[in-house]
Write a protein that holds these residues in place. Sequence first.
Motif, mmCIF file in Angstrom:
data_model
loop_
_atom_site.group_PDB
_atom_site.id
_atom_site.type_symbol
_atom_site.label_atom_id
_atom_site.label_comp_id
_atom_site.label_asym_id
_atom_site.label_seq_id
_atom_site.Cartn_x
_atom_site.Cartn_y
_atom_site.Cartn_z
ATOM 1 N N GLU A 80 -12.756 -53.236 -40.555
ATOM 2 C CA GLU A 80 -11.551 -53.506 -39.448
ATOM 3 C C GLU A 80 -12.732 -52.293 -38.957
ATOM 4 O OE1 GLU A 80 -7.889 -52.026 -41.122
ATOM 5 O OE2 GLU A 80 -7.047 -53.653 -41.943
ATOM 6 N N LEU A 83 -15.202 -54.981 -36.968
ATOM 7 C CA LEU A 83 -14.760 -55.264 -35.964
ATOM 8 C C LEU A 83 -14.018 -55.090 -34.713
ATOM 9 C CD1 LEU A 83 -12.388 -57.759 -38.068
ATOM 10 C CD2 LEU A 83 -14.752 -58.866 -36.649
ATOM 11 N N LEU A 84 -13.100 -53.858 -34.573
ATOM 12 C CA LEU A 84 -12.809 -53.105 -33.738
ATOM 13 C C LEU A 84 -14.352 -52.350 -33.199
ATOM 14 C CD1 LEU A 84 -10.460 -51.033 -32.421
ATOM 15 C CD2 LEU A 84 -10.943 -49.926 -33.668
ATOM 16 N N ILE A 86 -17.431 -53.516 -32.828
ATOM 17 C CA ILE A 86 -17.429 -54.692 -31.725
ATOM 18 C C ILE A 86 -17.195 -55.670 -31.020
ATOM 19 C CG2 ILE A 86 -18.537 -57.173 -32.443
ATOM 20 C CD1 ILE A 86 -19.687 -56.291 -34.756
ATOM 21 N N VAL A 87 -15.433 -55.120 -30.600
ATOM 22 C CA VAL A 87 -14.658 -55.431 -29.846
ATOM 23 C C VAL A 87 -15.041 -54.563 -28.724
ATOM 24 C CG1 VAL A 87 -12.015 -56.665 -29.422
ATOM 25 C CG2 VAL A 87 -13.462 -58.012 -31.473
ATOM 26 N N LEU A 88 -14.477 -53.238 -28.870
ATOM 27 C CA LEU A 88 -14.348 -52.600 -28.052
ATOM 28 C C LEU A 88 -15.572 -52.558 -27.111
ATOM 29 C CD1 LEU A 88 -11.982 -49.856 -29.599
ATOM 30 C CD2 LEU A 88 -11.155 -51.036 -27.903
ATOM 31 N N THR A 89 -17.078 -52.324 -28.176
ATOM 32 C CA THR A 89 -18.595 -52.130 -27.379
ATOM 33 C C THR A 89 -18.246 -53.229 -26.599
ATOM 34 O OG1 THR A 89 -19.222 -50.506 -29.175
ATOM 35 C CG2 THR A 89 -20.570 -51.304 -27.723
ATOM 36 N N ALA A 90 -18.671 -53.555 -26.407
ATOM 37 C CA ALA A 90 -18.002 -55.678 -25.476
ATOM 38 C C ALA A 90 -17.374 -55.285 -25.042
ATOM 39 C CB ALA A 90 -18.238 -56.763 -26.616
ATOM 40 N N GLY A 91 -16.046 -54.649 -24.384
ATOM 41 C CA GLY A 91 -15.367 -54.295 -23.856
ATOM 42 C C GLY A 91 -16.059 -53.659 -22.506
#
Length: 110
Positions: A80, A83-84, A86-91
């Motif tokens: 988790e 995944l968090l 990766i998503v937050l870094t991409a954002g």
Amino acid sequence: PGYFPAVLGGILILLGIVVLAKGLKDPRPILGRWSLRALVLLPLSLVLFGVLMEYAGFVPALLVLIIGSAAAGEEFNVVEALLLAIVLTAGAVGVFVWALELPFPLLAGW
């Protein structure tokens, strides 16, 4: 440009004083316990973020900050947290680097 952060900081200080005063007026004892893991990992994550921003770049710094902050919690799950992160870094890259065009190097040397 410096007026808004100064006013916002002042409002947050006043809000903190109000919360502190209400907490000191309440005679009930504080329930719960201190988390030594959180007291160590959260400041360490912030310091590592600052150091890694300088030497490794925006992406590694954010990944370490997010995973380190998640590890401070009681219900830490590696999958988790990854995944968090990766998503937050991409954002964050999308907003700060591409949309706002802030000069953050994504990786060291970029």
